[in-house]
Write an enzyme that holds these catalytic residues in place. Sequence first.
Site, mmCIF file in Angstrom:
data_model
loop_
_atom_site.group_PDB
_atom_site.id
_atom_site.type_symbol
_atom_site.label_atom_id
_atom_site.label_comp_id
_atom_site.label_asym_id
_atom_site.label_seq_id
_atom_site.Cartn_x
_atom_site.Cartn_y
_atom_site.Cartn_z
ATOM 1 N N LYS A 12 12.529 -53.527 -4.727
ATOM 2 C CA LYS A 12 13.949 -53.228 -4.919
ATOM 3 C C LYS A 12 14.134 -52.259 -6.104
ATOM 4 O O LYS A 12 13.196 -52.047 -6.882
ATOM 5 C CB LYS A 12 14.711 -54.545 -5.148
ATOM 6 C CG LYS A 12 14.663 -55.492 -3.928
ATOM 7 C CD LYS A 12 15.449 -56.764 -4.215
ATOM 8 C CE LYS A 12 15.490 -57.679 -2.998
ATOM 9 N NZ LYS A 12 16.298 -58.900 -3.247
ATOM 10 N N TYR A 52 20.777 -56.404 5.681
ATOM 11 C CA TYR A 52 21.263 -57.687 5.153
ATOM 12 C C TYR A 52 22.393 -58.270 6.013
ATOM 13 O O TYR A 52 23.161 -59.106 5.529
ATOM 14 C CB TYR A 52 21.744 -57.505 3.711
ATOM 15 C CG TYR A 52 20.620 -57.411 2.693
ATOM 16 C CD1 TYR A 52 19.713 -58.462 2.534
ATOM 17 C CD2 TYR A 52 20.473 -56.295 1.876
ATOM 18 C CE1 TYR A 52 18.681 -58.389 1.593
ATOM 19 C CE2 TYR A 52 19.443 -56.221 0.925
ATOM 20 C CZ TYR A 52 18.558 -57.271 0.795
ATOM 21 O OH TYR A 52 17.550 -57.208 -0.143
ATOM 22 N N PHE A 60 28.440 -62.522 -2.381
ATOM 23 C CA PHE A 60 27.656 -61.555 -3.150
ATOM 24 C C PHE A 60 27.239 -60.341 -2.325
ATOM 25 O O PHE A 60 26.601 -59.423 -2.854
ATOM 26 C CB PHE A 60 26.413 -62.235 -3.752
ATOM 27 C CG PHE A 60 25.489 -62.858 -2.731
ATOM 28 C CD1 PHE A 60 24.566 -62.098 -2.023
ATOM 29 C CD2 PHE A 60 25.546 -64.218 -2.471
ATOM 30 C CE1 PHE A 60 23.716 -62.665 -1.084
ATOM 31 C CE2 PHE A 60 24.701 -64.812 -1.529
ATOM 32 C CZ PHE A 60 23.786 -64.020 -0.835
ATOM 33 N N ARG A 88 5.869 -64.249 1.638
ATOM 34 C CA ARG A 88 6.960 -65.021 1.020
ATOM 35 C C ARG A 88 6.422 -65.879 -0.125
ATOM 36 O O ARG A 88 7.057 -66.004 -1.172
ATOM 37 C CB ARG A 88 7.635 -65.932 2.062
ATOM 38 C CG ARG A 88 8.433 -65.208 3.124
ATOM 39 C CD ARG A 88 9.734 -64.647 2.599
ATOM 40 N NE ARG A 88 10.736 -65.673 2.364
ATOM 41 C CZ ARG A 88 12.013 -65.419 2.130
ATOM 42 N NH1 ARG A 88 12.455 -64.154 2.115
ATOM 43 N NH2 ARG A 88 12.873 -66.381 1.898
ATOM 44 N N THR A 94 13.879 -67.379 -3.823
ATOM 45 C CA THR A 94 14.942 -66.369 -3.961
ATOM 46 C C THR A 94 15.420 -66.277 -5.405
ATOM 47 O O THR A 94 15.604 -65.181 -5.941
ATOM 48 C CB THR A 94 16.120 -66.723 -3.024
ATOM 49 O OG1 THR A 94 15.624 -66.809 -1.682
ATOM 50 C CG2 THR A 94 17.214 -65.672 -3.104
ATOM 51 N N ARG A 105 8.267 -62.945 -8.292
ATOM 52 C CA ARG A 105 9.558 -63.248 -8.908
ATOM 53 C C ARG A 105 9.399 -64.183 -10.102
ATOM 54 O O ARG A 105 10.131 -64.089 -11.087
ATOM 55 C CB ARG A 105 10.508 -63.849 -7.864
ATOM 56 C CG ARG A 105 10.984 -62.807 -6.829
ATOM 57 C CD ARG A 105 11.610 -63.482 -5.629
ATOM 58 N NE ARG A 105 12.235 -62.542 -4.705
ATOM 59 C CZ ARG A 105 12.703 -62.885 -3.502
ATOM 60 N NH1 ARG A 105 12.616 -64.149 -3.093
ATOM 61 N NH2 ARG A 105 13.246 -61.983 -2.716
ATOM 62 N N ASN A 115 15.826 -59.812 -8.313
ATOM 63 C CA ASN A 115 14.575 -60.533 -8.039
ATOM 64 C C ASN A 115 13.444 -59.646 -7.535
ATOM 65 O O ASN A 115 12.501 -60.100 -6.893
ATOM 66 C CB ASN A 115 14.826 -61.755 -7.140
ATOM 67 C CG ASN A 115 15.390 -61.370 -5.785
ATOM 68 O OD1 ASN A 115 15.496 -60.181 -5.462
ATOM 69 N ND2 ASN A 115 15.731 -62.359 -4.978
ATOM 70 N N HIS A 118 11.741 -57.708 -1.876
ATOM 71 C CA HIS A 118 12.199 -58.340 -0.645
ATOM 72 C C HIS A 118 10.997 -58.623 0.251
ATOM 73 O O HIS A 118 10.044 -57.858 0.267
ATOM 74 C CB HIS A 118 13.156 -57.399 0.107
ATOM 75 C CG HIS A 118 13.393 -57.824 1.536
ATOM 76 N ND1 HIS A 118 14.376 -58.725 1.884
ATOM 77 C CD2 HIS A 118 12.740 -57.523 2.683
ATOM 78 C CE1 HIS A 118 14.323 -58.936 3.201
ATOM 79 N NE2 HIS A 118 13.342 -58.215 3.708
ATOM 80 N N GLU A 129 13.031 -55.798 10.867
ATOM 81 C CA GLU A 129 13.101 -54.998 9.642
ATOM 82 C C GLU A 129 12.151 -53.799 9.673
ATOM 83 O O GLU A 129 12.513 -52.704 9.217
ATOM 84 C CB GLU A 129 12.820 -55.894 8.425
ATOM 85 C CG GLU A 129 13.939 -56.915 8.203
ATOM 86 C CD GLU A 129 13.667 -57.923 7.090
ATOM 87 O OE1 GLU A 129 14.609 -58.615 6.681
ATOM 88 O OE2 GLU A 129 12.497 -58.042 6.635
#
Length: 152
Positions: A12, A52, A60, A88, A94, A105, A115, A118, A129
Amino acid sequence: MSNTERTFIMIKPDGVARGLIAEIIRRFEQRGFKLVAMKLMRAGEDLLQSHYGELADKPFFPKLVKFIGSGPVVPMVWEGKDVVKQGRAMLGQTNPLQSAPGTIRGDFGVDIGRNVVHGSDSLETAEREIALWFDKSELNDWDLPLKGAIYE
Ligand code: IDP
Ligand code: MG
C-alpha cells in the site's frame, strides 16, 4: 492444494512511502514463493472501488479508497503451495495491534488504516483481484530453478 496456486499481494502507499518494498518482497521470496507479476502504479478511483467493492457500505470506505489512491502502490502476484492462506498469515491481522510480531503488519504497523500491505483472503478473491489488477500478458510463466529444494 497445488504448487501453482496464486494470490494477489499489494504494498500500500504507506508501505511504499516507508521504504518497505524490498523488505516485503524479500519475505515472500525467501519463504520460497515465486513472483509471477509486479508493477509500481498509482491506482485510480474506479479500480479501487471495484477492488474494495465488498466494503462499500463501511463507514471507512471513502477514506480507504482515497488513501490507497494517494500514492503509488506495488501490486504483485505470488505463486506457490497454499500461498493464499500463507500470504495472509505472513501479513498478520487486519489491525496491526492484533498482529503477532514476525508478521509484516505486526513488525511494521500500528494503525488499521496504515497496515502496509494487502493480501487476498480466499482463492476466489485472489482470482478476481489478479484479473482486476493485471492483464493476462503481464503474468509471467517461468520455472523456479530451486523448486526441488523447496518442494518434495
Ligand atoms: P484485510 O486487508 O485484512 O483483508 P479488510 O476487512 O478486507 O481487511 O479491509 C480492507 C482494508 O480496509 C484493511 O486492510 C484496512 O486498511 C481498512 N480497514 C478495515 N477495517 C477498518 C476500520 O475499521 N477502520 C479503518 N480502516 C479499516
Ligand atoms: Mg480484505
